[in-house]
Scaffold this motif. Structure first.
Motif, PDB file in Angstrom:
ATOM      1  N   ALA A   5     -13.789 -40.627  40.546  1.00 33.24           N
ATOM      2  CA  ALA A   5     -13.489 -41.507  41.673  1.00 33.24           C
ATOM      3  C   ALA A   5     -14.703 -41.689  42.576  1.00 33.24           C
ATOM      4  O   ALA A   5     -15.000 -42.809  43.030  1.00 33.24           O
ATOM      5  CB  ALA A   5     -12.319 -40.937  42.467  1.00 33.24           C
ATOM      6  N   LYS A   6     -15.426 -40.612  42.831  1.00 35.92           N
ATOM      7  CA  LYS A   6     -16.602 -40.668  43.709  1.00 35.92           C
ATOM      8  C   LYS A   6     -17.661 -41.613  43.146  1.00 35.92           C
ATOM      9  O   LYS A   6     -18.222 -42.450  43.887  1.00 35.92           O
ATOM     10  CB  LYS A   6     -17.164 -39.256  43.884  1.00 35.92           C
ATOM     11  N   LEU A   7     -17.938 -41.505  41.854  1.00 34.39           N
ATOM     12  CA  LEU A   7     -18.963 -42.349  41.247  1.00 34.39           C
ATOM     13  C   LEU A   7     -18.537 -43.813  41.215  1.00 34.39           C
ATOM     14  O   LEU A   7     -19.365 -44.713  41.430  1.00 34.39           O
ATOM     15  CB  LEU A   7     -19.265 -41.858  39.829  1.00 34.39           C
ATOM     16  N   ILE A   8     -17.279 -44.064  40.968  1.00 31.54           N
ATOM     17  CA  ILE A   8     -16.784 -45.439  40.973  1.00 31.54           C
ATOM     18  C   ILE A   8     -16.932 -46.046  42.360  1.00 31.54           C
ATOM     19  O   ILE A   8     -17.374 -47.199  42.520  1.00 31.54           O
ATOM     20  CB  ILE A   8     -15.308 -45.488  40.512  1.00 31.54           C
ATOM     21  N   LYS A   9     -16.622 -45.276  43.384  1.00 28.46           N
ATOM     22  CA  LYS A   9     -16.716 -45.781  44.753  1.00 28.46           C
ATOM     23  C   LYS A   9     -18.161 -46.008  45.186  1.00 28.46           C
ATOM     24  O   LYS A   9     -18.474 -46.993  45.869  1.00 28.46           O
ATOM     25  CB  LYS A   9     -16.039 -44.793  45.716  1.00 28.46           C
ATOM     26  N   GLU A  10     -19.053 -45.098  44.778  1.00 28.84           N
ATOM     27  CA  GLU A  10     -20.426 -45.135  45.284  1.00 28.84           C
ATOM     28  C   GLU A  10     -21.365 -46.029  44.477  1.00 28.84           C
ATOM     29  O   GLU A  10     -22.297 -46.610  45.043  1.00 28.84           O
ATOM     30  CB  GLU A  10     -21.005 -43.717  45.316  1.00 28.84           C
ATOM     31  N   ASN A  31      -2.323 -39.038  37.890  1.00 30.35           N
ATOM     32  CA  ASN A  31      -1.754 -38.967  39.235  1.00 30.35           C
ATOM     33  C   ASN A  31      -2.828 -38.697  40.284  1.00 30.35           C
ATOM     34  O   ASN A  31      -2.776 -39.241  41.399  1.00 30.35           O
ATOM     35  CB  ASN A  31      -0.686 -37.880  39.294  1.00 30.35           C
ATOM     36  N   THR A  32      -3.804 -37.872  39.940  1.00 32.39           N
ATOM     37  CA  THR A  32      -4.908 -37.611  40.869  1.00 32.39           C
ATOM     38  C   THR A  32      -5.662 -38.899  41.177  1.00 32.39           C
ATOM     39  O   THR A  32      -5.966 -39.198  42.341  1.00 32.39           O
ATOM     40  CB  THR A  32      -5.874 -36.560  40.290  1.00 32.39           C
ATOM     41  N   LEU A  33      -5.987 -39.671  40.136  1.00 32.94           N
ATOM     42  CA  LEU A  33      -6.685 -40.940  40.351  1.00 32.94           C
ATOM     43  C   LEU A  33      -5.824 -41.904  41.170  1.00 32.94           C
ATOM     44  O   LEU A  33      -6.337 -42.589  42.066  1.00 32.94           O
ATOM     45  CB  LEU A  33      -7.051 -41.566  39.008  1.00 32.94           C
ATOM     46  N   LYS A  34      -4.542 -41.940  40.874  1.00 31.69           N
ATOM     47  CA  LYS A  34      -3.631 -42.804  41.630  1.00 31.69           C
ATOM     48  C   LYS A  34      -3.667 -42.453  43.115  1.00 31.69           C
ATOM     49  O   LYS A  34      -3.746 -43.336  43.986  1.00 31.69           O
ATOM     50  CB  LYS A  34      -2.212 -42.642  41.097  1.00 31.69           C
ATOM     51  N   THR A  35      -3.660 -41.159  43.415  1.00 31.16           N
ATOM     52  CA  THR A  35      -3.675 -40.699  44.804  1.00 31.16           C
ATOM     53  C   THR A  35      -5.009 -41.013  45.472  1.00 31.16           C
ATOM     54  O   THR A  35      -5.042 -41.487  46.621  1.00 31.16           O
ATOM     55  CB  THR A  35      -3.402 -39.183  44.852  1.00 31.16           C
ATOM     56  N   LEU A  36      -6.108 -40.781  44.773  1.00 32.83           N
ATOM     57  CA  LEU A  36      -7.426 -41.004  45.345  1.00 32.83           C
ATOM     58  C   LEU A  36      -7.665 -42.473  45.680  1.00 32.83           C
ATOM     59  O   LEU A  36      -8.398 -42.791  46.635  1.00 32.83           O
ATOM     60  CB  LEU A  36      -8.511 -40.509  44.394  1.00 32.83           C
ATOM     61  N   PHE A  37      -7.048 -43.370  44.925  1.00 32.07           N
ATOM     62  CA  PHE A  37      -7.240 -44.800  45.162  1.00 32.07           C
ATOM     63  C   PHE A  37      -6.020 -45.452  45.807  1.00 32.07           C
ATOM     64  O   PHE A  37      -5.950 -46.674  45.924  1.00 32.07           O
ATOM     65  CB  PHE A  37      -7.605 -45.512  43.862  1.00 32.07           C
ATOM     66  N   GLU A  38      -5.069 -44.625  46.222  1.00 31.25           N
ATOM     67  CA  GLU A  38      -3.897 -45.077  46.973  1.00 31.25           C
ATOM     68  C   GLU A  38      -3.143 -46.185  46.242  1.00 31.25           C
ATOM     69  O   GLU A  38      -2.794 -47.219  46.815  1.00 31.25           O
ATOM     70  CB  GLU A  38      -4.315 -45.540  48.380  1.00 31.25           C
ATOM     71  N   LEU A  39      -2.878 -45.950  44.966  1.00 35.49           N
ATOM     72  CA  LEU A  39      -2.133 -46.899  44.162  1.00 35.49           C
ATOM     73  C   LEU A  39      -0.679 -46.454  44.023  1.00 35.49           C
ATOM     74  O   LEU A  39      -0.296 -45.376  44.470  1.00 35.49           O
ATOM     75  CB  LEU A  39      -2.781 -47.019  42.779  1.00 35.49           C
ATOM     76  N   LEU A  40       0.116 -47.287  43.383  1.00 40.63           N
ATOM     77  CA  LEU A  40       1.529 -46.996  43.169  1.00 40.63           C
ATOM     78  C   LEU A  40       1.739 -46.393  41.781  1.00 40.63           C
ATOM     79  O   LEU A  40       0.915 -46.572  40.882  1.00 40.63           O
ATOM     80  CB  LEU A  40       2.354 -48.279  43.294  1.00 40.63           C
ATOM     81  N   ASP A  41       2.854 -45.705  41.597  1.00 41.50           N
ATOM     82  CA  ASP A  41       3.181 -45.178  40.269  1.00 41.50           C
ATOM     83  C   ASP A  41       3.225 -46.304  39.237  1.00 41.50           C
ATOM     84  O   ASP A  41       2.837 -46.120  38.080  1.00 41.50           O
ATOM     85  CB  ASP A  41       4.532 -44.468  40.295  1.00 41.50           C
ATOM     86  N   SER A  42       3.686 -47.459  39.645  1.00 40.16           N
ATOM     87  CA  SER A  42       3.801 -48.592  38.724  1.00 40.16           C
ATOM     88  C   SER A  42       2.445 -49.139  38.289  1.00 40.16           C
ATOM     89  O   SER A  42       2.374 -49.925  37.334  1.00 40.16           O
ATOM     90  CB  SER A  42       4.622 -49.713  39.372  1.00 40.16           C
TER      91      SER A  42
END
Length: 211
Positions: A5-10, A31-42
């Motif tokens: 996630a950090k590398l994608i953002k930076e 689920n970790t990636l979903k949380t880090l990028f504030e996405l939905l389960d869907s």
């Protein structure tokens, strides 16, 4: 996953909207990636052929999009070496070159499963995939190859590769590296994992999305 996630953002212009995890085991990394990028389960798609692990994912993440077919470069009925228990993560379409299954497998069972291609998977998702994690026990090359021209709809990959043969007839990191470079992906990250020079994790991004 934090580093992914950090590398994608930076380092990229990617704004994740869809997550795909192939070889999910339990859904936790997705689920970790979903949380880090504030996405939905869907917004999350996970592929897990192991029936026992499917039940865990359904229980823990009932609103994830779960694909039960293994991804392969051919659509066919294929042997699947099924492991349950602690070593479930070593289940694979490929047999091993060593005796791991016999020595460590908790109830090894060889079953038949219908495979689908990555191209078919993308057609099901019906949207580009910004983040894709692949951990498929010797089948990384075949999974990547199976996307065909649709691979361009996957903006980045986090992949596990072997540098020595563990599964029979598997392709190793050097071939996977060449494949991705030929498809216009750039390696952002590389790290040896677990057993020294046996396996690595690497992160790749389509050059179109580099800053």
């Amino acid at each position: 996953m934090d580093n992914y996630a950090k590398l994608i953002k930076e380092l990229t212009t990617i704004i994740p909207k869809t997550i795909l995890e192939i070889g999910s085991l339990h859904g936790h990394d997705a689920n970790t990636l979903k949380t880090l990028f504030e996405l939905l389960d869907s917004d999350v798609w996970v592929v897990e052929p192991n029936p026992t692990q499917q039940l865990q994912i359904i229980n823990d993440y009932p609103n994830f999009n779960l694909i039960k077919n293994p991804i392969f470069n051919k659509k066919e009925i294929h042997d699947f070496y099924l492991i349950n228990g602690y070593d479930a993560g070593t289940s694979s379409l490929f047999d091993r070159v060593d005796t791991w299954y016999e020595l460590h497998g908790n109830g090894l069972e060889k079953i038949k499963l219908q495979t689908i291609t990555g191209k078919e998977l993308i057609e099901l998702i019906k949207t580009p995939v910004e983040l894709c994690k692949i951990d498929v026990e010797g089948l990384t090359y075949e999974v990547l190859e199976s996307f065909g021209d649709s691979i361009d709809l996957i903006y980045s990959f986090h992949i596990e590769c072997e540098h020595k043969e563990v599964w029979k007839n598997q392709k190793l990191y050097d071939e996977i590296e060449k494949f991705l470079e030929n498809k216009n992906y750039f390696r952002l990250y590389f790290k040896w994992v677990a057993d020294g020079d046996l396996q690595s994790d690497s992160i790749w991004v389509n050059k179109k999305y580099l800053k």
